[in-house]
Design an enzyme around this catalytic site. Structure first.
Site, mmCIF file in Angstrom:
data_model
loop_
_atom_site.group_PDB
_atom_site.id
_atom_site.type_symbol
_atom_site.label_atom_id
_atom_site.label_comp_id
_atom_site.label_asym_id
_atom_site.label_seq_id
_atom_site.Cartn_x
_atom_site.Cartn_y
_atom_site.Cartn_z
ATOM 1 C CE1 TYR A 4 -3.703 2.604 0.598
ATOM 2 C CE2 TYR A 4 -2.206 3.355 2.426
ATOM 3 C CZ TYR A 4 -3.244 3.499 1.528
ATOM 4 O OH TYR A 4 -3.831 4.931 1.715
ATOM 5 C CE LYS B 58 -3.244 5.612 -1.488
ATOM 6 N NZ LYS B 58 -4.185 6.158 -2.305
ATOM 7 C CB THR C 158 -13.004 5.784 4.151
ATOM 8 O OG1 THR C 158 -11.941 5.110 3.882
ATOM 9 C CG2 THR C 158 -12.721 7.445 4.107
#
Length: 296
Positions: free
Chosen positions: A176, A180, A213
């Protein structure tokens, strides 16, 4: 977070990937409220149409519609671009928002590691295929804008040019954070190329902060349980997390400003490696090869 008055966007068109939920939805909703024609791009037609209906029911000034896009499939990315171009619309803003986080090891349709393939390569191809549309829609006094969602985790990202897929040793967090980091490197190199060619398009990266989220649904059960009590105190809402992306997409004071990293509405420094031209150029070269684009 300081509230800023943003200019009306009537007559302008935006694409928001992952615009049916979370920060993507809040971005799409706010852009539409400013009068922008928004195309929500996502991989669930049901979710996408529900989002369109909800925004319309709020009485937004701008038109909102949904087009299917699966960033795990390079074929789907190309088909999305073909469908969008067939609409003969201009394109003034592209918000590369969609993403996954900390998912178990897996591969995209094209055999790429999931985080690298969806978060980064899908957006890399999408942006490049839409550049001609962005270029024709922009003017030097009103540039088109590419806004790419990164994360503070890019600071701990490690980019192994010999193993971009993480095949030698998989770590969900490592995958991840690498994706990014790749997005920031891409953002800066894209701006370098745009500036060199005199193209009226700007490219900026955004760090939304810690936002509550669905991305956190992939945490282990104990971590999810530990997160819940503190989420409301420490995490931003999706609307708050989307605010910097909305600012980068619309703010008058950012006209012509590109190659920047924004957090909490302000320009800030990204990881040292992101300012290394050679690293950016090598990643761009390898990315072109992986998605089947000519480097030039």
């Amino acid at each position: 977070m300081e509230a800023k008055v943003l200019p009306k966007q009537n007559g302008r068109v935006a694409i928001v990937t992952g615009g049916a939920r979370g920060m993507g939805y809040e971005t799409a909703r706010h852009l539409a409220s400013l009068g922008m024609h928004v195309v929500i791009a996502g991989n669930s037609e049901e979710e996408g149409l529900q989002a369109v209906k909800k925004i319309h029911e709020e009485g937004s000034e701008g038109k909102v519609e949904f087009l299917i896009l699966d960033l795990c499939s390079l074929k789907s990315v190309r088909q999305f671009v073909q469908r969008f171009k067939a609409r003969a619309l201009p394109l003034h803003v592209l918000v590369n928002n969609a993403g996954i986080m900390l998912v178990p090891e897996g591969k995209t349709e094209d055999g790429f590691e999931l985080h690298f393939g969806l978060n980064y390569l899908g957006h890399f191809l999408l942006t490049n295929l839409l550049l001609d549309k962005l270029k024709r829609s922009g003017r030097h006094d009103a540039c088109s804008r590419v806004v790419t969602m990164s994360s503070a985790t890019h600071h701990v990202g490690r980019l192994n040019m010999e193993d971009l897929q993480g095949r030698s040793c998989y770590s969900a967090h490592g995958a991840y954070s690498q994706s990014k980091l790749a997005l920031v490197l891409f953002t800066y190199h894209l701006q370098e190329r745009l500036t060199a060619a005199g193209i009226p398009v700007t490219s900026n990266a955004v760090d939304p902060g810690m936002v509550d989220t669905d991305l956190y649904n992939n945490l282990c059960i104990p971590a999810q349980a530990a997160k819940k009590p503190v989420a409301k105190m420490l995490f931003w809402t999706p609307a708050e997390g989307a605010s910097t992306a909305i600012l980068a997409a619309t703010a008058s004071q950012l006209e012509g400003v590109g190659g920047c990293y924004f957090y909490n509405g302000e320009r800030t420094e990204s990881a040292d490696i992101t300012y290394d031209h050679n690293v950016r150029a090598e990643l761009w070269k390898q990315s072109c090869a992986l998605v089947g684009l000519q480097e030039a």
